[in-house]
Design a protein around this motif. Structure first.
Motif, PDB file in Angstrom:
ATOM      1  N   SER A 541     -85.023 -19.399 -19.737  1.00 46.85           N
ATOM      2  CA  SER A 541     -85.498 -18.020 -19.749  1.00 46.85           C
ATOM      3  C   SER A 541     -85.392 -17.454 -21.160  1.00 46.85           C
ATOM      4  O   SER A 541     -84.712 -18.017 -22.027  1.00 46.85           O
ATOM      5  CB  SER A 541     -84.699 -17.156 -18.778  1.00 46.85           C
ATOM      6  OG  SER A 541     -83.331 -17.122 -19.149  1.00 46.85           O
ATOM      7  N   MET A 542     -86.066 -16.353 -21.390  1.00 50.18           N
ATOM      8  CA  MET A 542     -86.020 -15.711 -22.694  1.00 50.18           C
ATOM      9  C   MET A 542     -84.609 -15.264 -23.029  1.00 50.18           C
ATOM     10  O   MET A 542     -83.794 -14.983 -22.134  1.00 50.18           O
ATOM     11  CB  MET A 542     -86.973 -14.512 -22.725  1.00 50.18           C
ATOM     12  CG  MET A 542     -86.564 -13.364 -21.826  1.00 50.18           C
ATOM     13  SD  MET A 542     -87.613 -11.902 -21.992  1.00 50.18           S
ATOM     14  CE  MET A 542     -89.149 -12.500 -21.338  1.00 50.18           C
ATOM     15  N   SER A 543     -84.311 -15.176 -24.309  1.00 53.67           N
ATOM     16  CA  SER A 543     -82.991 -14.761 -24.769  1.00 53.67           C
ATOM     17  C   SER A 543     -82.741 -13.296 -24.413  1.00 53.67           C
ATOM     18  O   SER A 543     -83.671 -12.485 -24.279  1.00 53.67           O
ATOM     19  CB  SER A 543     -82.884 -14.964 -26.278  1.00 53.67           C
ATOM     20  OG  SER A 543     -81.749 -14.325 -26.810  1.00 53.67           O
ATOM     21  N   ARG A 544     -81.483 -12.964 -24.295  1.00 49.44           N
ATOM     22  CA  ARG A 544     -81.103 -11.565 -24.068  1.00 49.44           C
ATOM     23  C   ARG A 544     -81.558 -10.681 -25.225  1.00 49.44           C
ATOM     24  O   ARG A 544     -81.726  -9.480 -25.053  1.00 49.44           O
ATOM     25  CB  ARG A 544     -79.586 -11.475 -23.903  1.00 49.44           C
ATOM     26  CG  ARG A 544     -78.801 -11.714 -25.179  1.00 49.44           C
ATOM     27  CD  ARG A 544     -77.325 -11.835 -24.967  1.00 49.44           C
ATOM     28  NE  ARG A 544     -76.973 -13.148 -24.459  1.00 49.44           N
ATOM     29  CZ  ARG A 544     -75.727 -13.624 -24.436  1.00 49.44           C
ATOM     30  NH1 ARG A 544     -74.733 -12.884 -24.868  1.00 49.44           N
ATOM     31  NH2 ARG A 544     -75.474 -14.825 -23.972  1.00 49.44           N
ATOM     32  N   LEU A 550     -87.270  -5.503 -25.465  1.00 48.73           N
ATOM     33  CA  LEU A 550     -88.180  -4.938 -24.476  1.00 48.73           C
ATOM     34  C   LEU A 550     -87.730  -3.556 -24.015  1.00 48.73           C
ATOM     35  O   LEU A 550     -88.556  -2.696 -23.692  1.00 48.73           O
ATOM     36  CB  LEU A 550     -88.287  -5.883 -23.270  1.00 48.73           C
ATOM     37  CG  LEU A 550     -89.026  -7.207 -23.499  1.00 48.73           C
ATOM     38  CD1 LEU A 550     -88.847  -8.137 -22.310  1.00 48.73           C
ATOM     39  CD2 LEU A 550     -90.507  -6.959 -23.747  1.00 48.73           C
ATOM     40  N   LEU A 551     -86.414  -3.333 -23.988  1.00 48.67           N
ATOM     41  CA  LEU A 551     -85.875  -2.067 -23.503  1.00 48.67           C
ATOM     42  C   LEU A 551     -85.609  -1.068 -24.624  1.00 48.67           C
ATOM     43  O   LEU A 551     -85.278   0.084 -24.353  1.00 48.67           O
ATOM     44  CB  LEU A 551     -84.576  -2.321 -22.732  1.00 48.67           C
ATOM     45  CG  LEU A 551     -84.697  -3.204 -21.482  1.00 48.67           C
ATOM     46  CD1 LEU A 551     -83.312  -3.475 -20.891  1.00 48.67           C
ATOM     47  CD2 LEU A 551     -85.603  -2.572 -20.450  1.00 48.67           C
ATOM     48  N   SER A 552     -85.730  -1.508 -25.875  1.00 45.64           N
ATOM     49  CA  SER A 552     -85.402  -0.639 -27.001  1.00 45.64           C
ATOM     50  C   SER A 552     -86.636   0.105 -27.500  1.00 45.64           C
ATOM     51  O   SER A 552     -87.710  -0.500 -27.658  1.00 45.64           O
ATOM     52  CB  SER A 552     -84.804  -1.460 -28.146  1.00 45.64           C
ATOM     53  OG  SER A 552     -84.634  -0.674 -29.302  1.00 45.64           O
ATOM     54  N   PRO A 553     -86.536   1.400 -27.771  1.00 50.17           N
ATOM     55  CA  PRO A 553     -87.676   2.133 -28.351  1.00 50.17           C
ATOM     56  C   PRO A 553     -87.949   1.754 -29.801  1.00 50.17           C
ATOM     57  O   PRO A 553     -88.994   2.124 -30.349  1.00 50.17           O
ATOM     58  CB  PRO A 553     -87.228   3.591 -28.231  1.00 50.17           C
ATOM     59  CG  PRO A 553     -85.726   3.540 -28.233  1.00 50.17           C
ATOM     60  CD  PRO A 553     -85.373   2.266 -27.524  1.00 50.17           C
ATOM     61  N   ASP A 554     -87.028   0.998 -30.439  1.00 45.77           N
ATOM     62  CA  ASP A 554     -87.216   0.590 -31.828  1.00 45.77           C
ATOM     63  C   ASP A 554     -88.140  -0.612 -31.968  1.00 45.77           C
ATOM     64  O   ASP A 554     -88.508  -0.982 -33.084  1.00 45.77           O
ATOM     65  CB  ASP A 554     -85.867   0.267 -32.474  1.00 45.77           C
ATOM     66  CG  ASP A 554     -84.940   1.472 -32.512  1.00 45.77           C
ATOM     67  OD1 ASP A 554     -85.467   2.598 -32.606  1.00 45.77           O
ATOM     68  OD2 ASP A 554     -83.711   1.289 -32.440  1.00 45.77           O
ATOM     69  N   PHE A 555     -88.497  -1.255 -30.835  1.00 40.61           N
ATOM     70  CA  PHE A 555     -89.345  -2.445 -30.877  1.00 40.61           C
ATOM     71  C   PHE A 555     -90.524  -2.268 -29.922  1.00 40.61           C
ATOM     72  O   PHE A 555     -90.389  -1.676 -28.846  1.00 40.61           O
ATOM     73  CB  PHE A 555     -88.560  -3.700 -30.477  1.00 40.61           C
ATOM     74  CG  PHE A 555     -87.498  -4.102 -31.454  1.00 40.61           C
ATOM     75  CD1 PHE A 555     -87.781  -4.969 -32.495  1.00 40.61           C
ATOM     76  CD2 PHE A 555     -86.200  -3.611 -31.334  1.00 40.61           C
ATOM     77  CE1 PHE A 555     -86.797  -5.339 -33.396  1.00 40.61           C
ATOM     78  CE2 PHE A 555     -85.210  -3.975 -32.233  1.00 40.61           C
ATOM     79  CZ  PHE A 555     -85.513  -4.843 -33.269  1.00 40.61           C
ATOM     80  N   HIS A 556     -91.643  -2.799 -30.339  1.00 44.60           N
ATOM     81  CA  HIS A 556     -92.814  -2.912 -29.471  1.00 44.60           C
ATOM     82  C   HIS A 556     -93.119  -4.395 -29.319  1.00 44.60           C
ATOM     83  O   HIS A 556     -93.559  -5.049 -30.277  1.00 44.60           O
ATOM     84  CB  HIS A 556     -94.014  -2.181 -30.052  1.00 44.60           C
ATOM     85  CG  HIS A 556     -95.271  -2.382 -29.253  1.00 44.60           C
ATOM     86  ND1 HIS A 556     -95.402  -1.960 -27.941  1.00 44.60           N
ATOM     87  CD2 HIS A 556     -96.455  -2.980 -29.580  1.00 44.60           C
ATOM     88  CE1 HIS A 556     -96.599  -2.272 -27.493  1.00 44.60           C
ATOM     89  NE2 HIS A 556     -97.257  -2.898 -28.469  1.00 44.60           N
TER      90      HIS A 556
END
Length: 649
Positions: A541-544, A550-556
């Protein structure tokens, strides 16, 4: 602006003539190579005509060793020295052979070094550990027990792991005192001992350091010995500190806590970076590890045209060979491979182990162990490929084979020297020598020699410190790989190490997280690959870290998936006329084919298999076979076997 460019800009502002008074201190040697290029770029930018004396550039370890009156002892000699002292403090009936002691002594020396790097009193650490064992406060879990068993190779009659572990710590204080006494007399020691000597004897090197400014660049987590050295230089007002930190990092309390602590203690001599806002990252799911390697070609062809810095980061070292095979021809000669190739994965290593095993019962009359190694040396020297000095285009496999032979010969000749000098006097059978040679070869990595400032870098995560790239591809961003599974390879229990401020796997996870997110933040074009293949009855599975993005507003995060074609002309159907000797395909063979058809062909069609690792522990499949076989035998010999159930009613 890249971090190193900002550092150079800050130093040049003080004047080009002042550079000769600086000593730039890096956590790794690669930082100096890229800093020199940054100076050259700055000189071209300002159209400098006169020569410039650049600062001295060293790693922090090189700086300490230049001031230390001691030298670091060869590991094999250190273990043999420790074993000789161990025999003096251990009763005859409890002594271990050198073969069994080797890994045990290797770990003890690592723990001694860790204690020195933490600037601790070794007697307190050992005493508290022994007390914890005696009070039954140390509960060894199964993972720790398996680790100890693999290290100790114990074959006692009724000794448990706990009892043997307690026996080890009973003699350790006296063993440490005798070992340190010999080190002080001969001025030799571990890296930690050298750090400790420099910290305890500042009067020996402060005169040499006078008049110079020491610039510490790009450090993150600091061991206590490193922190104390920096504090000594700061107190004399001849140190600058450049921490790789900016507003876009958001100073996460867990990932960036070490940077925050460093800035609070030593200050920051760099201007603040402006925040870059939301970071766009592409995360691509694949069906296999081979698909990731094949995607490297497509990605390089898309991004190499920009002319900016490009890097392929390999988180899992086992992927290196697949990536090298997948490199397109137009860039295969324009890459710098920083990640080392394990010697244990080469045919030379397998040949050496097989040779010594075959010769175990085939020693010639009057032949010494050194003579056996000399015969092996002649075999290796005869098969080393000859590389012409001026040939630019070489097959990398030939270079790898030549480097493997060269590094193996260095290890073999070192053992010959130790045997001739009488250092290895406790070897009584060839099996012991074979195990020592094998363990020494297992830790060797083969460097790929190339131009370190090439545009395309094939590199590991740890080697990316201080460096910024425009185009970044990271492979194996999967859970259990990024970050790696926690490992505490130490005889000192986790709670005691944590209580004394020694480095633990928790610190290592935070260090890895900092290096990963710093690298992603600084790159312009970021692509992350991860596999969703089923391995060992589990699905990857994908890394944490990707989940955090995915959950951070600093990343798209832009999510994509690579779908392999169902049919391809390159795959050949296995026909009965081929060298297929099995009557059926086992589930393991089918899984191997799905994961990597090339590995399936080598293993099941050609019948070439890797040698099994020697271990006293039963593997899960072996244990299952043993249990099932035992139950079957008990059932067959039972006087009243269970009857078949009657379903008539």
């Amino acid at each position: 602006m890249r971090f190193l460019d900002t550092v150079i800009e800050r130093l040049v502002q003080q004047g080009w003539e002042q550079l000769k008074n600086y000593t730039l201190v890096f956590p790794m040697q690669r930082g100096a190579l890229f800093a020199k290029r940054a100076f050259m770029d700055k000189m071209r930018q300002e159209k400098m005509q006169q020569p410039v004396v650049l600062p001295r550039m060293v790693t922090i370890d090189e700086l300490v060793m230049s001031w230390c009156d001691w030298r670091v002892e060869d590991e094999i000699r250190a273990i043999v020295r420790l074993y000789a002292l161990y025999k003096q403090v251990t009763p005859d009936e409890k002594k271990l052979s050198l073969d069994t002691f080797y890994c045990w002594g290797q770990q003890i020396l690592n723990d001694f070094n860790a204690i020195d790097m933490a600037c601790l009193d070794v007697h307190k650490v050992i005493t508290h550990t022994s007390q914890a064992i005696q009070m039954d406060e140390l509960n060894l879990d199964e993972e720790t027990k398996n680790f100890l068993q693999s290290l100790l190779d114990i074959q006692g009659e009724d000794d448990s792991i706990r009892r043997y572990f307690h026996r080890v710590w009973e003699v350790l204080p006296e063993l440490y005192d005798r070992y340190k006494t010999q080190q002080q007399q001969e001025h030799i020691g571990s890296k930690g001992a050298c750090y400790r000597w420099v910290i305890d004897h500042p009067e020996e090197w402060q005169q040499e350091a006078a008049g110079r400014t020491f610039v510490f660049v790009g450090f993150n987590y600091l061991l206590p010995a490193e922190r104390q050295l920096m504090a000594l230089l700061k107190d004399t007002n001849n140190a600058l500190f450049f921490w790789d930190n900016d507003a876009s990092f958001a100073l996460d309390p867990h990932v960036y806590q070490y940077i925050s602590a460093n800035i609070a203690q030593f200050g920051q001599d760099l201007p603040s970076y402006p925040s870059e806002g939301q970071k766009i990252v592409t995360a691509i799911a694949t069906t296999s590890a081979s698909a990731q390697a094949q995607y490297v070609t497509q990605w390089l062809q898309e991004n190499q045209k920009t002319g900016d810095r490009t890097a392929v980061v390999i988180a899992d070292e086992t992927m290196l060979e697949s990536v090298l095979y997948a490199l397109p021809e137009e860039v295969s000669g324009k890459v710098n491979i920083t990640k080392g190739y394990p010697l244990r994965n080469t045919q030379v290593y397998a040949q050496v182990v097989a040779y010594l095993k075959d010769k175990q019962n085939d020693c010639r009359p009057g032949e010494t162990y050194a003579d056996v190694l000399r015969r092996l040396e002649q075999v290796l020297a005869a098969q080393m490929p000859v590389l012409e000095p001026n040939v630019k285009e070489r097959v990398w496999q030939q270079v790898l084979l030549a480097e493997a032979c060269c590094q193996t010969l260095l290890v073999i000749r070192r053992f010959i020297t130790l045997l001739d000098e009488g250092v290895l006097t406790d070897i009584y059978e060839l099996r012991t020598l074979r195990n020592l040679v094998r363990r020494s070869l297992e830790i060797v990595t083969l460097p790929f020699h190339g131009e370190p400032i090439e545009e395309i870098q094939i590199i590991g995560v740890l080697e990316t410190r201080l460096l910024d790239f425009d185009n970044l591809l990271i492979l194996n961003v999967e859970e259990g790989v990024v970050p790696g599974a926690p490992k505490d390879n130490s005889y000192i229990p986790f709670d005691i190490r944590k209580g004394y401020g020694m480095q633990t796997h928790e610190d290592e996870s935070k260090i890895y997280a900092y290096n990963f997110f710093r690298l992603v933040r600084r790159a312009k074009n970021v692509t992350l690959l991860f596999s969703e293949a089923a391995v060992d009855m589990q699905k990857k599975s994908m890394s944490r870290f990707i989940m955090q993005m995915l959950l951070s507003p600093d990343f798209h995060v832009i999510k994509k998936r690579i779908v392999e074609a169902a049919q391809t002309d390159a795959i050949q159907v296995i026909q009965p006329t081929m060298q297929w000797t099995g009557d059926y395909l086992s589930p393991s063979a089918i899984s191997c084919y799905i994961e990597c058809p090339r590995q399936f062909y080598i293993k099941y069609v050609l019948g070439i298999r890797q040698p099994d690792e020697e271990s006293l522990l039963l593997q899960p499949n072996e244990l299952g076979t043993l249990v099932h076989g035992t139950i079957q035998r008990l059932y067959e010999h039972s006087p009243h076997p269970l009857s078949e159930p009657d379903y008539a009613d």
